[in-house]
Design a protein around this motif. Structure first.
Motif, short mmCIF file in Angstrom:
data_model
loop_
_atom_site.label_atom_id
_atom_site.label_comp_id
_atom_site.label_asym_id
_atom_site.label_seq_id
_atom_site.Cartn_x
_atom_site.Cartn_y
_atom_site.Cartn_z
N ILE A 112 0.85 -1.08 -0.07
CA ILE A 112 0.18 -0.07 -0.11
C ILE A 112 1.00 1.24 0.03
CG2 ILE A 112 -1.86 1.26 1.33
CD1 ILE A 112 -2.86 -1.40 0.75
N TRP A 113 0.95 2.18 -1.10
CA TRP A 113 1.69 3.37 -1.25
C TRP A 113 1.08 4.56 -1.18
CZ3 TRP A 113 5.57 2.68 -5.89
CH2 TRP A 113 6.31 1.30 -5.64
N GLY A 114 1.49 5.51 -0.58
CA GLY A 114 0.78 6.62 -0.46
C GLY A 114 1.44 7.93 -1.18
N ILE A 115 0.81 8.66 -1.74
CA ILE A 115 1.16 9.94 -2.36
C ILE A 115 0.32 11.17 -1.93
CG2 ILE A 115 -0.20 9.65 -4.46
CD1 ILE A 115 2.08 11.13 -6.08
N PHE A 116 1.18 12.18 -1.47
CA PHE A 116 0.50 13.18 -0.58
C PHE A 116 0.84 14.75 -1.27
CE2 PHE A 116 1.22 9.69 2.12
CZ PHE A 116 0.01 9.59 2.69
N GLY A 117 -0.10 15.45 -1.45
CA GLY A 117 -0.02 16.76 -2.03
C GLY A 117 0.70 17.69 -0.91
N GLU A 118 1.56 18.41 -1.31
CA GLU A 118 2.08 19.22 -0.34
C GLU A 118 1.46 20.55 -0.11
OE1 GLU A 118 6.10 19.71 -2.53
OE2 GLU A 118 6.55 17.75 -1.70
N LYS A 119 0.49 20.72 -1.07
CA LYS A 119 -0.37 22.01 -0.60
C LYS A 119 -1.89 21.44 -0.34
CE LYS A 119 2.08 25.09 -3.99
NZ LYS A 119 2.55 24.47 -5.11
N ASP A 120 -2.00 20.41 0.11
CA ASP A 120 -3.42 19.79 0.56
C ASP A 120 -3.84 20.53 1.83
OD1 ASP A 120 -5.72 18.44 1.24
OD2 ASP A 120 -4.48 16.26 1.04
N THR A 121 -4.92 21.22 1.70
CA THR A 121 -5.49 22.02 2.94
C THR A 121 -6.55 20.90 3.54
OG1 THR A 121 -6.84 23.07 1.53
CG2 THR A 121 -5.16 24.14 2.06
N TYR A 132 5.08 9.13 -0.83
CA TYR A 132 5.64 10.04 -1.84
C TYR A 132 4.93 11.28 -1.86
CZ TYR A 132 7.40 5.44 -3.68
OH TYR A 132 8.15 4.48 -3.57
N HIS A 133 5.48 12.61 -2.53
CA HIS A 133 4.90 13.84 -2.39
C HIS A 133 4.86 14.22 -4.04
CE1 HIS A 133 6.71 14.50 1.90
NE2 HIS A 133 5.59 13.72 1.93
N PHE A 134 3.75 15.29 -4.20
CA PHE A 134 3.80 15.89 -5.13
C PHE A 134 3.36 17.24 -4.95
CE2 PHE A 134 -0.78 14.72 -4.53
CZ PHE A 134 -1.48 15.64 -5.34
N PRO A 135 3.67 18.44 -5.97
CA PRO A 135 3.57 19.62 -5.61
C PRO A 135 2.35 20.42 -5.33
CG PRO A 135 4.62 19.55 -7.51
CD PRO A 135 4.25 18.37 -6.94
N GLY A 136 1.22 19.58 -5.42
CA GLY A 136 -0.05 19.93 -5.68
C GLY A 136 -1.03 19.80 -4.35
N ALA A 137 -2.34 20.22 -4.61
CA ALA A 137 -3.26 20.02 -3.51
C ALA A 137 -4.08 18.89 -3.35
CB ALA A 137 -4.38 21.42 -4.01
N HIS A 138 -5.55 18.94 -2.70
CA HIS A 138 -6.02 17.74 -2.37
C HIS A 138 -6.47 16.87 -3.54
CE1 HIS A 138 -8.03 15.04 0.19
NE2 HIS A 138 -9.20 15.25 -0.44
#
Length: 196
Positions: free
Chosen positions: A145-154, A170-176
């Motif tokens: 089970i992998w996770g990807i998280f938006g750095e601008k997720d509010t 993992y991270h990406f530079p986006g929102a939710h």
């Protein structure tokens, strides 16, 4: 191969990430089919529907966003499937409580119904699932089970909770909700790695 995409609470199978995933894999000529169904509003119905769909379609991977990731994390280990959780929302009750009342889906649904209601009954249903969401966790799924998280997720800040159970974050530079471009740039390479 098949991917089953599970959309977020306000979304549908026609939301931006779903459409972008379909486009990405049809362009790549990788013989990967992306299924993007509309999920039922009520969580118990949604879980049953997803389980039936998995039995029928035999996907190789679950990909979720937000509430869809909440479902994917619970169902993946039960049915023996890996999952990519995009911005998982593990506390749906916290999300719903301030939003009680009449609402509208943010993308079109196949049945044409765009209106729905958040009420105490719906919140109670989510609370019941929430309390047991990690019951089926198995140590062998730590790597699947992998996770990807938006750095601008509010909206969802559950990477620390995710990391209590799983290791691939993992991270990406986006929102939710990822844009189509973010799906292509950040989700697709991870999905290809998981399928490979």
């Amino acid at each position: 191969m098949k991917i089953l995409f599970l959309h977020g609470f306000y979304a549908s199978g026609q939301c931006v990430p779903a459409v972008a995933l379909k486009e990405a894999f049809s362009c790549l000529d990788t013989h990967v089919e992306v299924l993007t169904p509309d999920l039922p509003l009520h969580p118990m119905e949604a879980v049953s529907y997803i389980r039936e769909l998995i039995d029928k379609e035999k996907p190789d991977l679950l990909v979720g966003n937000s509430c869809g990731s909440f479902y994917a994390q619970m169902i993946g280990p039960v049915v023996g499937l890996p999952a990519l959780l995009g911005n998982p929302h593990f506390r749906m009750t916290e999300f719903l409580k301030p939003r009680v009342g009449e609402q509208q889906y943010k993308s079109p649904r196949k049945d044409g119904r765009q209106d729905f209601v958040i009420d105490e009954h719906l919140i109670a249903e989510f609370a019941e699932l929430e309390a047991h969401q990690f019951d089926n966790y198995r140590a062998e799924y730590k790597e699947r089970i992998w996770g990807i998280f938006g750095e601008k997720d509010t909206l969802a800040h559950f990477e620390p909770l995710f990391l209590e159970y799983y290791v691939h974050s993992y991270h990406f530079p986006g929102a939710h909700t990822p844009t189509a471009e973010e799906v292509h740039l950040y989700y697709v390479p991870l999905i290809k790695k998981m399928l490979g």
